[in-house]
Enzyme design. Structure first.
Site, PDB file in Angstrom:
ATOM      1  CB  CYS A 135      15.110 -12.432  -4.571  1.00  0.00           C
ATOM      2  SG  CYS A 135      15.653 -12.304  -6.102  1.00  0.00           S
ATOM      3  CE1 TYR A 163      -3.121  -2.780   1.184  1.00  0.00           C
ATOM      4  CE2 TYR A 163      -1.982  -3.018   3.228  1.00  0.00           C
ATOM      5  CZ  TYR A 163      -2.897  -3.489   2.324  1.00  0.00           C
ATOM      6  OH  TYR A 163      -3.614  -4.516   2.622  1.00  0.00           O
TER       7      TYR A 163
HETATM    8  N1  LLP Z   1     -14.540  -4.967  10.077  1.00  0.00           N
HETATM    9  C1  LLP Z   1     -14.524  -5.206   8.684  1.00  0.00           C
HETATM   10  C2  LLP Z   1     -15.662  -6.050   8.214  1.00  0.00           C
HETATM   11  C3  LLP Z   1     -13.245  -5.199   8.001  1.00  0.00           C
HETATM   12  O1  LLP Z   1     -13.419  -5.562   6.673  1.00  0.00           O
HETATM   13  C4  LLP Z   1     -12.249  -4.469   8.734  1.00  0.00           C
HETATM   14  C5  LLP Z   1     -11.162  -4.370   7.895  1.00  0.00           C
HETATM   15  C6  LLP Z   1     -12.423  -4.006   9.933  1.00  0.00           C
HETATM   16  C7  LLP Z   1     -13.455  -4.278  10.584  1.00  0.00           C
HETATM   17  C8  LLP Z   1     -11.403  -3.302  10.653  1.00  0.00           C
HETATM   18  O2  LLP Z   1     -10.791  -2.178  10.213  1.00  0.00           O
HETATM   19  P1  LLP Z   1      -9.776  -1.451  10.785  1.00  0.00           P
HETATM   20  O3  LLP Z   1     -10.210  -0.881  11.938  1.00  0.00           O
HETATM   21  O4  LLP Z   1      -8.691  -2.205  11.137  1.00  0.00           O
HETATM   22  O5  LLP Z   1      -9.268  -0.215   9.775  1.00  0.00           O
HETATM   23  N2  LLP Z   1      -4.568  -4.896   5.485  1.00  0.00           N
HETATM   24  C9  LLP Z   1      -4.859  -3.403   5.149  1.00  0.00           C
HETATM   25  C10 LLP Z   1      -6.300  -3.308   5.851  1.00  0.00           C
HETATM   26  C11 LLP Z   1      -7.227  -3.914   5.397  1.00  0.00           C
HETATM   27  C12 LLP Z   1      -8.604  -3.810   6.281  1.00  0.00           C
HETATM   28  C13 LLP Z   1      -9.766  -4.569   5.687  1.00  0.00           C
HETATM   29  N3  LLP Z   1     -10.927  -4.634   6.414  1.00  0.00           N
HETATM   30  C14 LLP Z   1      -3.557  -2.509   5.807  1.00  0.00           C
HETATM   31  O6  LLP Z   1      -2.791  -3.183   6.218  1.00  0.00           O
HETATM   32  O7  LLP Z   1      -3.637  -1.519   5.889  1.00  0.00           O
END
Ligand code: LLP
Length: 430
Positions: free
Chosen positions: A354, A327
């Protein structure tokens, strides 16, 4: 650099939870994820207090995808947290952590019949993502002689200020059912024999630093809630999702606090429920904002190279922290020893993978770095270890958790045998 309260610098050494990172790395080895449990618990209570001071019927469901380690789930469970789970694996971990089914929601845009069956068997409500899934769930619940409690996931078609890969409620996102089709979906659910609609759910995206999108999403949700109440649906909960961001750029970025979030969102919620004469629970699903800043990734410098740029080659790469590569995300990096030294050089911190994109941090001003030094990558508690891989046949590293000044392993490092152990020789090679 501004540090959160659980990080500090003592005698030039970076500390977390009162312990110095250099000693932790010497004791547990590197690479190493180190998490301060008490920081997570404090943030959970900040959310809980901010919401319950405005509306008493509240559940905070931790988004287990951000960091699914059992020790973290257990710590939160003991404080009364629920969990948003996105797979059978996360569901099993949450139950193992002692989170009761009434504090869980099984989310997901592509659940298998086995996933649905597990949710039904365990009496965990399901956030249904399509009509196809609804009908499969009805069948699965019928076969098990049960009734599945459901919410539909609303896609509110909201553009949000975040990286496009982590916006989840755009009209083009794969998640949820378009908001205008939601009443029809509930009508279908009412026609199912083994389904009981009892909630409504949305999530608009992640790492959002502006409160306006959350206010808008709440308005959309409350308009839909009014339609559902008119249809005679008994809404037990309205789940507004997660998504609050954190200030990854220390000192220059700011993020709303749980208090500021609650001050914007809860009045929209309470005004609507009062007007409708209902008292559903208010659910939220924070992930990142609970766990991100609790954790540092400690990585040892293998070599330093002066080329067209100054490269610091460390022992953790995008195998352990994929966010910068995936990202273009920014994480602060700190020299763990001599953390208070004056920056003298500009370095790009690269991992052992790599791929040219294996960069943890580009062009950072740091004190002079030498082989053997320790670098701490900050704010790696959310979507750090959780998104790690074994790429280049690199075993994943250990994770340590600290509680009141005591460190303990919460996951041992993998070995090469953990990698080869699942491999099988095809019969024609034996
Ligand atoms: N609930 C649902 C249905 C979600 O899809 C997500 C995150 C959350 C809660 C939690 O959201 P948060 O509070 O953490 O923003 N891997 C990415 C983030 C992907 C988030 C996907 N869904 C990153 O490293 O930025």
């Amino acid at each position: 650099m501004i540090l959160p309260p659980h990080l500090g610098i003592r005698d030039g050494l970076l500390t977390i939870g009162g312990l110095d990172c250099v000693s932790l790395a010497d004791r547990f080895g590197t690479p190493l994820y180190v998490t301060d449990q008490d920081r997570i618990v404090d943030l959970f209570h900040a959310y809980k207090a901010a919401l319950t001071s405005r509306y008493t019927r509240v559940k905070v469901l931790y988004a287990a995808k951000a960091n699914g380690n059992l020790a973290i789930l257990t710590a939160l469970s003991r404080e009364g947290a629920g969990a948003d789970v996105f797979s059978s694996g996360e569901l099993s971990l949450a139950l193992a952590a002692g989170i009761s089914p009434d504090r869980l929601l099984f989310n997901g845009s592509s659940k298998s019949r086995a996933d649905l069956a597990l949710a039904v068997e365990k009496d965990v409500p399901v956030s249904v993502d399509s009509l196809d899934e609804l009908f499969q769930l009805d069948e699965v619940a019928g076969r098990l002689g049960k009734t599945a409690r459901i919410a539909f996931r609303v896609n509110p078609a909201l553009d949000v200020p975040t990286h496009p890969k982590i916006a989840t409620g755009l009209a083009t996102s794969k998640f949820g059912i378009a908001h205008h089709l939601i009443p029809g979906a509930y009508r279908e659910a009412l026609g199912c024999t083994h389904i009981r609609p009892c909630g409504i759910h949305c999530h608009i995206g992640s790492q959002i630093l502006d409160l306006e999108p959350f206010r808008k999403a709440t308005e959309v949700m409350m308009r839909i809630a009014a339609d559902l109440v008119a249809m005679g649906i008994d809404l037990e909960f309205i789940d507004l999702g997660g998504g609050l961001g954190i200030p990854y750029r220390h000192g220059t970025e700011t993020a709303p606090t749980p208090e500021e979030y609650a001050a914007v969102v809860v009045p929209v919620f309470t005004q609507a429920v009062e007007a409708l004469g209902i008292t559903p629970e208010l659910w939220i699903e924070p992930g990142r904002s609970l766990v991100a800043d609790s954790t540092v990734l400690l990585t040892r410098v293998n070599s330093v190279k002066k080329a067209h740029k100054n490269f610091v080659n460390v022992d953790a790469g995008f195998n352990l922290l994929v966010r910068p590569a995936m990202y273009d995300s920014y994480h602060e990096v700190v020299a763990a020893r001599g953390a208070d030294r004056v920056p003298e050089e500009t370095y790009t911190i690269t991992g052992p993978i790599c791929e040219s994109g294996d960069i943890l941090a580009s062009d950072r001003r740091l004190p002079v770095i030498r082989a053997g030094d320790l670098i701490a990558v900050l704010d790696t508690g959310a979507y750090g270890f959780a998104m790690s891989s074994q790429y280049n046949s690199r075993p994943r590293c250990a994770e340590v958790i600290i509680h009141r000044g005591t460190p303990a392993l919460m996951r041992r490092a993998e070995t090469i045998e953990d990698i080869t152990g699942t491999m099988r020789s095809p019969p024609w090679q034996s």
